[in-house]
Design a protein around this motif. Structure first.
Motif, mmCIF file in Angstrom:
data_model
loop_
_atom_site.group_PDB
_atom_site.id
_atom_site.type_symbol
_atom_site.label_atom_id
_atom_site.label_comp_id
_atom_site.label_asym_id
_atom_site.label_seq_id
_atom_site.Cartn_x
_atom_site.Cartn_y
_atom_site.Cartn_z
ATOM 1 N N TRP A 60 26.871 32.909 20.912
ATOM 2 C CA TRP A 60 26.173 32.140 21.943
ATOM 3 C C TRP A 60 27.183 31.534 22.924
ATOM 4 C CZ3 TRP A 60 26.591 27.034 23.289
ATOM 5 C CH2 TRP A 60 25.658 26.576 24.227
ATOM 6 N N ALA A 61 28.254 30.945 22.404
ATOM 7 C CA ALA A 61 29.271 30.329 23.259
ATOM 8 C C ALA A 61 29.942 31.376 24.144
ATOM 9 C CB ALA A 61 30.302 29.606 22.412
ATOM 10 N N LEU A 62 30.185 32.564 23.605
ATOM 11 C CA LEU A 62 30.785 33.637 24.387
ATOM 12 C C LEU A 62 29.867 34.067 25.527
ATOM 13 C CD1 LEU A 62 33.188 35.593 24.629
ATOM 14 C CD2 LEU A 62 31.932 37.143 23.141
ATOM 15 N N VAL A 63 28.584 34.200 25.241
ATOM 16 C CA VAL A 63 27.620 34.610 26.267
ATOM 17 C C VAL A 63 27.529 33.549 27.364
ATOM 18 C CG1 VAL A 63 25.161 35.006 26.686
ATOM 19 C CG2 VAL A 63 26.287 36.126 24.766
ATOM 20 N N VAL A 64 27.438 32.289 26.987
ATOM 21 C CA VAL A 64 27.328 31.223 27.986
ATOM 22 C C VAL A 64 28.618 31.113 28.793
ATOM 23 C CG1 VAL A 64 27.016 28.743 28.321
ATOM 24 C CG2 VAL A 64 25.580 29.971 26.696
ATOM 25 N N THR A 65 29.765 31.280 28.157
ATOM 26 C CA THR A 65 31.037 31.253 28.874
ATOM 27 C C THR A 65 31.106 32.398 29.881
ATOM 28 O OG1 THR A 65 32.121 30.241 26.980
ATOM 29 C CG2 THR A 65 33.544 31.294 28.608
ATOM 30 N N TYR A 66 30.638 33.564 29.502
ATOM 31 C CA TYR A 66 30.602 34.696 30.420
ATOM 32 C C TYR A 66 29.671 34.401 31.603
ATOM 33 C CZ TYR A 66 29.857 39.405 32.213
ATOM 34 O OH TYR A 66 29.772 40.490 33.031
ATOM 35 N N GLN A 67 28.534 33.790 31.338
ATOM 36 C CA GLN A 67 27.620 33.436 32.422
ATOM 37 C C GLN A 67 28.251 32.422 33.374
ATOM 38 O OE1 GLN A 67 24.185 32.079 30.292
ATOM 39 N NE2 GLN A 67 23.341 34.143 30.049
ATOM 40 N N ILE A 68 28.972 31.448 32.830
ATOM 41 C CA ILE A 68 29.659 30.469 33.678
ATOM 42 C C ILE A 68 30.712 31.170 34.530
ATOM 43 C CG2 ILE A 68 31.222 28.489 33.655
ATOM 44 C CD1 ILE A 68 29.767 27.582 31.072
ATOM 45 N N TRP A 69 31.473 32.055 33.933
ATOM 46 C CA TRP A 69 32.509 32.785 34.648
ATOM 47 C C TRP A 69 31.919 33.610 35.785
ATOM 48 C CZ3 TRP A 69 33.607 38.216 34.404
ATOM 49 C CH2 TRP A 69 34.799 38.576 35.030
ATOM 50 N N ARG A 70 30.820 34.322 35.481
ATOM 51 C CA ARG A 70 30.169 35.143 36.504
ATOM 52 C C ARG A 70 29.609 34.283 37.629
ATOM 53 N NH1 ARG A 70 29.945 40.588 37.151
ATOM 54 N NH2 ARG A 70 27.868 40.220 37.908
ATOM 55 N N SER A 71 29.072 33.129 37.274
ATOM 56 C CA SER A 71 28.491 32.248 38.280
ATOM 57 C C SER A 71 29.567 31.684 39.209
ATOM 58 C CB SER A 71 27.734 31.120 37.597
ATOM 59 O OG SER A 71 27.155 30.273 38.541
ATOM 60 N N ARG A 72 30.737 31.389 38.668
ATOM 61 C CA ARG A 72 31.818 30.851 39.505
ATOM 62 C C ARG A 72 32.428 31.925 40.409
ATOM 63 N NH1 ARG A 72 34.781 25.755 37.182
ATOM 64 N NH2 ARG A 72 33.059 24.939 35.954
ATOM 65 N N ARG A 73 32.382 33.163 39.975
ATOM 66 C CA ARG A 73 32.921 34.241 40.800
ATOM 67 C C ARG A 73 31.985 34.598 41.942
ATOM 68 N NH1 ARG A 73 34.670 39.472 38.187
ATOM 69 N NH2 ARG A 73 35.629 39.682 40.215
ATOM 70 N N GLY A 74 30.687 34.389 41.728
ATOM 71 C CA GLY A 74 29.690 34.847 42.687
ATOM 72 C C GLY A 74 29.336 33.913 43.756
#
Length: 74
Positions: A60-74
């Motif tokens: 769960w933490a990995l998925v949410v971290t990936y979502q945060i990363w994608r959101s900051r890049r976009g």
């Protein structure tokens, strides 16, 4: 030039903080359960139950971290 939305940045910061608390709490709880299980002689199936719960929290933490990363890049 686009200025970052402060509400969006705040939401991402809160999500990152939640991930940090989940990771730290999961590690502490998992280590504690491993120690107690060894001291009290619990069956392996109970210890594996906590292992799988910890794995689920880490995924769960990995998925949410990936979502945060994608959101900051976009």
């Amino acid at each position: 030039m686009n200025r970052p939305d402060p509400d969006h940045a705040r939401k991402l910061a809160l999500q990152a903080r939640l991930v940090a608390f989940v990771l730290a709490g999961t590690m502490l709880l998992w280590i504690g359960v491993q120690y107690l299980g060894g001291q009290r002689g619990w069956d392996a199936r109970y210890v594996f139950l906590f292992d799988f719960a910890a794995i689920a929290a880490f995924i769960w933490a990995l998925v949410v971290t990936y979502q945060i990363w994608r959101s900051r890049r976009g």
